[in-house]
Write a protein that holds these residues in place. Structure first.
Motif, PDB file in Angstrom:
ATOM      1  N   LEU A 114       0.852  -1.179   0.000  1.00 46.17           N
ATOM      2  CA  LEU A 114       0.000   0.000   0.000  1.00 46.17           C
ATOM      3  C   LEU A 114       0.894   1.238   0.000  1.00 46.17           C
ATOM      4  CD1 LEU A 114      -2.479  -1.111   2.846  1.00 46.17           C
ATOM      5  CD2 LEU A 114      -2.449  -1.798   0.448  1.00 46.17           C
ATOM      6  N   THR A 115       0.902   1.965  -1.119  1.00 49.34           N
ATOM      7  CA  THR A 115       1.710   3.177  -1.190  1.00 49.34           C
ATOM      8  C   THR A 115       0.985   4.304  -0.465  1.00 49.34           C
ATOM      9  OG1 THR A 115       0.747   3.760  -3.336  1.00 49.34           O
ATOM     10  CG2 THR A 115       2.779   2.476  -3.356  1.00 49.34           C
ATOM     11  N   LEU A 116       1.762   5.141   0.203  1.00 48.28           N
ATOM     12  CA  LEU A 116       1.201   6.168   1.076  1.00 48.28           C
ATOM     13  C   LEU A 116       1.653   7.553   0.626  1.00 48.28           C
ATOM     14  CD1 LEU A 116       2.034   4.347   4.437  1.00 48.28           C
ATOM     15  CD2 LEU A 116      -0.129   4.269   3.182  1.00 48.28           C
ATOM     16  N   ASP A 117       0.693   8.446   0.488  1.00 46.44           N
ATOM     17  CA  ASP A 117       0.957   9.840   0.109  1.00 46.44           C
ATOM     18  C   ASP A 117       0.741  10.701   1.350  1.00 46.44           C
ATOM     19  OD1 ASP A 117       1.128  12.361  -0.916  1.00 46.44           O
ATOM     20  OD2 ASP A 117      -0.549  12.170  -2.306  1.00 46.44           O
ATOM     21  N   PHE A 118       1.827  11.320   1.841  1.00 46.11           N
ATOM     22  CA  PHE A 118       1.735  12.100   3.067  1.00 46.11           C
ATOM     23  C   PHE A 118       1.551  13.593   2.820  1.00 46.11           C
ATOM     24  CE2 PHE A 118       4.502   8.465   4.579  1.00 46.11           C
ATOM     25  CZ  PHE A 118       3.436   7.806   5.174  1.00 46.11           C
ATOM     26  N   GLY A 119       1.305  13.957   1.571  1.00 52.18           N
ATOM     27  CA  GLY A 119       1.029  15.357   1.277  1.00 52.18           C
ATOM     28  C   GLY A 119       2.154  16.028   0.516  1.00 52.18           C
ATOM     29  N   THR A 120       1.872  17.241   0.054  1.00 49.02           N
ATOM     30  CA  THR A 120       2.820  18.013  -0.753  1.00 49.02           C
ATOM     31  C   THR A 120       4.118  18.258   0.018  1.00 49.02           C
ATOM     32  OG1 THR A 120       0.957  19.117  -1.830  1.00 49.02           O
ATOM     33  CG2 THR A 120       3.126  20.128  -2.069  1.00 49.02           C
ATOM     34  N   GLY A 121       5.234  18.031  -0.665  1.00 54.32           N
ATOM     35  CA  GLY A 121       6.534  18.293  -0.060  1.00 54.32           C
ATOM     36  C   GLY A 121       7.061  17.174   0.803  1.00 54.32           C
ATOM     37  N   ARG A 122       6.333  16.092   0.938  1.00 58.90           N
ATOM     38  CA  ARG A 122       6.786  14.965   1.761  1.00 58.90           C
ATOM     39  C   ARG A 122       7.062  13.749   0.894  1.00 58.90           C
ATOM     40  NH1 ARG A 122       6.362  15.681   7.128  1.00 58.90           N
ATOM     41  NH2 ARG A 122       5.000  17.333   7.916  1.00 58.90           N
ATOM     42  N   LEU A 123       8.079  13.002   1.271  1.00 47.31           N
ATOM     43  CA  LEU A 123       8.398  11.772   0.561  1.00 47.31           C
ATOM     44  C   LEU A 123       7.343  10.713   0.856  1.00 47.31           C
ATOM     45  CD1 LEU A 123      12.250  11.671   1.185  1.00 47.31           C
ATOM     46  CD2 LEU A 123      11.098  12.099  -0.990  1.00 47.31           C
ATOM     47  N   PRO A 124       7.131   9.775  -0.066  1.00 49.92           N
ATOM     48  CA  PRO A 124       6.084   8.761   0.133  1.00 49.92           C
ATOM     49  C   PRO A 124       6.490   7.714   1.160  1.00 49.92           C
ATOM     50  CG  PRO A 124       7.312   8.277  -1.852  1.00 49.92           C
ATOM     51  CD  PRO A 124       7.832   9.595  -1.355  1.00 49.92           C
ATOM     52  N   GLY A 125       5.516   6.903   1.518  1.00 48.64           N
ATOM     53  CA  GLY A 125       5.742   5.776   2.414  1.00 48.64           C
ATOM     54  C   GLY A 125       5.129   4.517   1.825  1.00 48.64           C
ATOM     55  N   LEU A 126       5.341   3.416   2.507  1.00 49.47           N
ATOM     56  CA  LEU A 126       4.843   2.131   2.033  1.00 49.47           C
ATOM     57  C   LEU A 126       4.448   1.278   3.228  1.00 49.47           C
ATOM     58  CD1 LEU A 126       4.495   0.097  -0.376  1.00 49.47           C
ATOM     59  CD2 LEU A 126       6.826  -0.670   0.131  1.00 49.47           C
ATOM     60  N   LEU A 127       3.245   0.723   3.177  1.00 51.83           N
ATOM     61  CA  LEU A 127       2.792  -0.228   4.180  1.00 51.83           C
ATOM     62  C   LEU A 127       2.677  -1.588   3.499  1.00 51.83           C
ATOM     63  CD1 LEU A 127       1.784  -0.656   7.103  1.00 51.83           C
ATOM     64  CD2 LEU A 127      -0.527  -0.252   6.264  1.00 51.83           C
ATOM     65  N   VAL A 128       3.412  -2.561   4.015  1.00 51.13           N
ATOM     66  CA  VAL A 128       3.424  -3.900   3.411  1.00 51.13           C
ATOM     67  C   VAL A 128       2.791  -4.889   4.381  1.00 51.13           C
ATOM     68  CG1 VAL A 128       4.816  -5.716   2.359  1.00 51.13           C
ATOM     69  CG2 VAL A 128       5.549  -3.326   2.185  1.00 51.13           C
ATOM     70  N   LEU A 129       1.754  -5.578   3.908  1.00 53.21           N
ATOM     71  CA  LEU A 129       1.085  -6.626   4.676  1.00 53.21           C
ATOM     72  C   LEU A 129       1.464  -7.966   4.069  1.00 53.21           C
ATOM     73  CD1 LEU A 129      -2.487  -5.012   4.776  1.00 53.21           C
ATOM     74  CD2 LEU A 129      -0.596  -4.638   6.372  1.00 53.21           C
ATOM     75  N   GLY A 130       2.041  -8.847   4.864  1.00 52.06           N
ATOM     76  CA  GLY A 130       2.477 -10.139   4.357  1.00 52.06           C
ATOM     77  C   GLY A 130       1.706 -11.281   4.982  1.00 52.06           C
ATOM     78  N   SER A 131       1.550 -12.362   4.225  1.00 53.11           N
ATOM     79  CA  SER A 131       0.798 -13.519   4.712  1.00 53.11           C
ATOM     80  C   SER A 131       1.484 -14.819   4.294  1.00 53.11           C
ATOM     81  CB  SER A 131      -0.633 -13.499   4.168  1.00 53.11           C
ATOM     82  OG  SER A 131      -1.324 -14.682   4.521  1.00 53.11           O
ATOM     83  N   GLU A 132       1.369 -15.826   5.154  1.00 56.92           N
ATOM     84  CA  GLU A 132       1.851 -17.162   4.813  1.00 56.92           C
ATOM     85  C   GLU A 132       0.879 -17.879   3.870  1.00 56.92           C
ATOM     86  OE1 GLU A 132       2.718 -19.341   8.347  1.00 56.92           O
ATOM     87  OE2 GLU A 132       3.962 -17.767   9.213  1.00 56.92           O
ATOM     88  N   ASP A 133      -0.316 -17.338   3.727  1.00 55.51           N
ATOM     89  CA  ASP A 133      -1.328 -17.908   2.831  1.00 55.51           C
ATOM     90  C   ASP A 133      -1.124 -17.352   1.421  1.00 55.51           C
ATOM     91  OD1 ASP A 133      -3.531 -18.758   1.442  1.00 55.51           O
ATOM     92  OD2 ASP A 133      -5.021 -17.901   2.803  1.00 55.51           O
TER      93      ASP A 133
END
Length: 236
Positions: free
Chosen positions: A188-207
């Protein structure tokens, strides 16, 4: 009746005459009667009505299968919606950043039924930070450009808000000591607003079937939108 012919018990005969719907509503019984009628007609006669009934029965069975599939999909979608809503409400409870991230790894992960959660923040300064070390099991800092490179795997494709994929194993940089067991993940790519670098939320599963490219992304897109807005409070 002629001698040697088979007869039906009178009470049963009267019951059938008075309630013919018993026969008509019983599919197995009707099929047995149709089969007996075909045998009585002999092999040289084509029963078009019987053929039509067989085709109608086949269509009815297909419609019933489709109906069951639609109902099952509706229930699954409703369950997924409730799951995301519960995760969002739990995510909004903490009033401090550290409990917010601990809940992300704990109760929020349990609600979403995932085995690994990692929040990656791009930063121009990636030197060792005590706060990052303290939350290192869920939070990491990466150089600018990491998010796009990780999600697209270096390919020249658009960066989407939600990317679902199956894995042979996870990336240790993201999933840590659980990487070898990861079989699917949601990025899940994350936009924190103008002038801020992006973030990333990674959800992992064994399934391997929890996150696949064929699945819809609307619910996870909603979750990502709420998450990035919650993060803006801590980054301001």
């Amino acid at each position: 009746m002629k001698s040697g012919s088979q007869t039906i018990d009178e009470p049963l005969r009267e019951e059938i005459i008075s309630r013919p719907d018993m026969i008509l509503d019983d599919r197995d019984l009707m099929q047995a009667l149709i089969a007996a009628n075909e045998r009585a007609m002999g092999g040289n006669i084509v029963d078009l009505r019987g053929i039509a009934m067989e085709r109608l029965e086949a269509r009815l069975e297909r419609l019933e299968d489709t109906h069951r599939s639609v109902i099952a999909a509706a229930y699954e979608n409703l369950a997924g919606t409730n799951q995301i809503h519960r995760a969002v409400l739990r995510m909004l409870d903490p009033v401090e950043f550290e409990p917010f991230l601990h809940d992300l790894r704990g109760e929020v992960a349990d609600i979403l039924r995932v085995d690994s959660v990692r929040l990656v923040l791009e930063s121009g300064q990636t030197e060792d930070d005590p706060a990052v070390r303290k939350l290192g099991d869920v939070l990491s800092v990466a150089e600018p450009g990491f998010v796009e490179a990780y999600v697209t795997e270096g390919r020249n494709i658009p960066l989407r808000q939600v990317t679902l994929r199956q894995l042979s194993e996870g990336d240790p940089e993201i999933h840590g000591n659980k990487a070898a067991w990861m079989r699917s993940e949601a990025c899940l790519t994350l936009d924190f607003g103008t002038g801020r670098l992006p973030g990333l939320l990674v959800l992992g599963s064994e399934d391997p079937h929890l996150f696949t490219p064929q699945q819809g992304t609307d619910l996870l897109g909603f979750f990502a939108g709420v998450f990035e807005r919650a993060m803006r409070r801590w980054l301001s």
